[in-house]
Design a protein around this motif. Structure first.
Motif, PDB file in Angstrom:
ATOM      1  N   LYS A  53       0.847  -1.194   0.000  1.00 14.59           N
ATOM      2  CA  LYS A  53       0.000   0.000   0.000  1.00 14.59           C
ATOM      3  C   LYS A  53       0.879   1.239   0.000  1.00 14.59           C
ATOM      4  CE  LYS A  53      -3.781  -1.937   2.712  1.00 14.59           C
ATOM      5  NZ  LYS A  53      -4.582  -1.769   3.941  1.00 14.59           N
ATOM      6  N   TYR A  54       0.468   2.228  -0.745  1.00 13.82           N
ATOM      7  CA  TYR A  54       1.085   3.551  -0.639  1.00 13.82           C
ATOM      8  C   TYR A  54       0.012   4.471  -0.071  1.00 13.82           C
ATOM      9  CZ  TYR A  54       5.534   2.905  -3.088  1.00 13.82           C
ATOM     10  OH  TYR A  54       6.804   2.554  -3.431  1.00 13.82           O
ATOM     11  N   ASP A  55       0.061   4.686   1.215  1.00 15.28           N
ATOM     12  CA  ASP A  55      -0.950   5.497   1.880  1.00 15.28           C
ATOM     13  C   ASP A  55      -0.267   6.286   2.990  1.00 15.28           C
ATOM     14  OD1 ASP A  55      -3.466   6.500   2.502  1.00 15.28           O
ATOM     15  OD2 ASP A  55      -3.820   4.946   3.995  1.00 15.28           O
ATOM     16  N   ASP A  56       0.565   7.225   2.601  1.00 14.33           N
ATOM     17  CA  ASP A  56       1.296   7.998   3.596  1.00 14.33           C
ATOM     18  C   ASP A  56       1.349   9.461   3.170  1.00 14.33           C
ATOM     19  OD1 ASP A  56       3.297   8.220   1.636  1.00 14.33           O
ATOM     20  OD2 ASP A  56       4.358   6.479   2.416  1.00 14.33           O
ATOM     21  N   GLU A  57       1.903  10.294   4.016  1.00 13.14           N
ATOM     22  CA  GLU A  57       1.943  11.727   3.740  1.00 13.14           C
ATOM     23  C   GLU A  57       2.737  12.039   2.480  1.00 13.14           C
ATOM     24  OE1 GLU A  57       3.726  15.680   5.886  1.00 13.14           O
ATOM     25  OE2 GLU A  57       2.951  14.066   7.146  1.00 13.14           O
ATOM     26  N   TYR A  58       3.862  11.333   2.272  1.00  8.50           N
ATOM     27  CA  TYR A  58       4.706  11.590   1.109  1.00  8.50           C
ATOM     28  C   TYR A  58       3.951  11.338  -0.189  1.00  8.50           C
ATOM     29  CZ  TYR A  58       8.457  11.117  -2.277  1.00  8.50           C
ATOM     30  OH  TYR A  58       9.247  11.260  -3.384  1.00  8.50           O
ATOM     31  N   HIS A  59       3.138  10.301  -0.192  1.00  7.24           N
ATOM     32  CA  HIS A  59       2.396   9.944  -1.406  1.00  7.24           C
ATOM     33  C   HIS A  59       0.983  10.503  -1.418  1.00  7.24           C
ATOM     34  CE1 HIS A  59       5.649   6.909  -1.505  1.00  7.24           C
ATOM     35  NE2 HIS A  59       5.607   7.217  -2.773  1.00  7.24           N
ATOM     36  N   ASN A  60       0.729  11.489  -0.574  1.00  4.75           N
ATOM     37  CA  ASN A  60      -0.524  12.250  -0.603  1.00  4.75           C
ATOM     38  C   ASN A  60      -1.775  11.403  -0.399  1.00  4.75           C
ATOM     39  OD1 ASN A  60       0.813  14.735  -1.217  1.00  4.75           O
ATOM     40  ND2 ASN A  60       1.064  13.963  -3.304  1.00  4.75           N
ATOM     41  N   ASN A  61      -1.628  10.308   0.318  1.00  6.85           N
ATOM     42  CA  ASN A  61      -2.801   9.475   0.626  1.00  6.85           C
ATOM     43  C   ASN A  61      -3.643   9.149  -0.598  1.00  6.85           C
ATOM     44  OD1 ASN A  61      -2.333   9.367   3.459  1.00  6.85           O
ATOM     45  ND2 ASN A  61      -3.048  11.470   3.598  1.00  6.85           N
ATOM     46  N   PHE A  62      -2.975   8.728  -1.670  1.00  7.83           N
ATOM     47  CA  PHE A  62      -3.750   8.490  -2.889  1.00  7.83           C
ATOM     48  C   PHE A  62      -4.297   7.083  -3.028  1.00  7.83           C
ATOM     49  CE2 PHE A  62      -0.136   6.449  -4.642  1.00  7.83           C
ATOM     50  CZ  PHE A  62       0.969   7.264  -4.486  1.00  7.83           C
ATOM     51  N   LYS A  63      -4.085   6.271  -2.016  1.00 13.68           N
ATOM     52  CA  LYS A  63      -4.780   4.985  -1.887  1.00 13.68           C
ATOM     53  C   LYS A  63      -4.626   4.071  -3.097  1.00 13.68           C
ATOM     54  CE  LYS A  63      -8.016   6.730   1.534  1.00 13.68           C
ATOM     55  NZ  LYS A  63      -6.880   6.858   2.419  1.00 13.68           N
ATOM     56  N   LYS A  64      -3.383   3.885  -3.493  1.00 14.63           N
ATOM     57  CA  LYS A  64      -3.070   2.910  -4.526  1.00 14.63           C
ATOM     58  C   LYS A  64      -2.164   1.834  -3.928  1.00 14.63           C
ATOM     59  CE  LYS A  64      -3.167   5.802  -8.689  1.00 14.63           C
ATOM     60  NZ  LYS A  64      -2.333   6.317  -9.795  1.00 14.63           N
ATOM     61  N   CYS A  65      -2.220   0.667  -4.533  1.00 16.63           N
ATOM     62  CA  CYS A  65      -1.347  -0.432  -4.139  1.00 16.63           C
ATOM     63  C   CYS A  65      -0.438  -0.762  -5.322  1.00 16.63           C
ATOM     64  CB  CYS A  65      -2.165  -1.665  -3.764  1.00 16.63           C
ATOM     65  SG  CYS A  65      -3.281  -1.386  -2.368  1.00 16.63           S
ATOM     66  N   TYR A  66       0.757  -1.292  -5.017  1.00 20.76           N
ATOM     67  CA  TYR A  66       1.738  -1.571  -6.056  1.00 20.76           C
ATOM     68  C   TYR A  66       2.333  -2.960  -5.857  1.00 20.76           C
ATOM     69  CZ  TYR A  66       1.451   3.333  -7.213  1.00 20.76           C
ATOM     70  OH  TYR A  66       0.986   4.551  -7.598  1.00 20.76           O
ATOM     71  N   GLU A  67       2.427  -3.704  -6.969  1.00 18.35           N
ATOM     72  CA  GLU A  67       3.127  -4.981  -6.929  1.00 18.35           C
ATOM     73  C   GLU A  67       4.618  -4.700  -6.867  1.00 18.35           C
ATOM     74  OE1 GLU A  67       2.916  -9.149  -9.313  1.00 18.35           O
ATOM     75  OE2 GLU A  67       3.117  -7.354 -10.552  1.00 18.35           O
ATOM     76  N   ARG A  68       5.295  -5.342  -5.902  1.00 18.27           N
ATOM     77  CA  ARG A  68       6.728  -5.122  -5.736  1.00 18.27           C
ATOM     78  C   ARG A  68       7.415  -6.460  -5.517  1.00 18.27           C
ATOM     79  NH1 ARG A  68       8.179  -0.459  -2.121  1.00 18.27           N
ATOM     80  NH2 ARG A  68      10.114  -0.748  -3.236  1.00 18.27           N
ATOM     81  N   PHE A  69       8.686  -6.537  -5.915  1.00 18.19           N
ATOM     82  CA  PHE A  69       9.466  -7.744  -5.640  1.00 18.19           C
ATOM     83  C   PHE A  69      10.879  -7.374  -5.223  1.00 18.19           C
ATOM     84  CE2 PHE A  69      10.155  -7.292 -10.296  1.00 18.19           C
ATOM     85  CZ  PHE A  69      11.541  -7.314 -10.341  1.00 18.19           C
TER      86      PHE A  69
END
Length: 194
Positions: A53-69
């Protein structure tokens, strides 16, 4: 305000790059120096893949998820590296325009990062973050074999990247490369787990 990752809000790592760069434990490659004949074994350890999840102040709470490896890339002769994907998440951008990268860190020096790959959506950018050119070429000849549909990353100018010219095949990974000492290494044999 929490949220769940769903197919609708998850940005998946581009399949073409995934097939060239992501490998599971049990994968190994053996390369031969084309001049000296010396062999080097490179193998994968601690491979992981998941959704973040990217849901933090730096990423402006834009509520997206990312596949990572990520995984450790170990070598008999040279420096060991940790390979990890980077998603440069952006708010209010089409999912097909998301930016991705693959970074390499020396295992014993996390501050020395090499920005191996840069993509916008499913397309390879013309350059990575170090000025390396990224192009798809028809084929490359390596150790008496021809490999097709190759991603080539090379540096026309001086760089601190240890790979100054590299060739990646789908479902095989790195099939040929030139190191910063000008030695050329070609794939001798391999075992791939994806």
């Amino acid at each position: 305000d929490d949220f769940d990752c769903t197919p609708e809000n998850t940005v998946y790592f581009p399949e073409d790059a995934l097939s060239r760069f992501y490998f599971l434990d049990g994968t190994y490659w053996i390369y031969r120096d084309s001049v000296s004949g010396i062999l080097d074994s490179i193998w994968v350890e601690n491979s992981i893949i998941g959704i973040d999840k990217y849901d933090d102040e730096y990423h402006n709470n834009f509520k997206k998820c990312y596949e990572r490896f990520g995984f450790n890339l170990m070598s008999d002769l040279f420096q060991d590296y940790y390979i990890v994907t980077a998603a440069y998440g952006q708010k209010e951008i089409n999912y097909d325009s998301e930016r991705f990268g693959i970074d390499e860190y020396q295992i014993n020096n996390k501050h020395n990062v090499i920005y191996r790959l840069f993509m916008i959506g499913n397309n390879y950018s013309q350059e990575n973050d170090l000025g390396g050119k990224q192009i798809i070429i028809d084929s490359v000849f390596s150790n008496n074999n021809t490999y097709y549909n190759i991603l080539r990353i090379y540096y026309p100018n001086q760089t601190y990247d240890y790979l100054i010219d590299s060739y990646y095949a789908k479902e095989l990974g790195l099939v040929k490369f030139k190191r910063s000492d000008n030695s050329i290494w070609e794939l001798e044999r391999y075992h791939i787990v994806q």
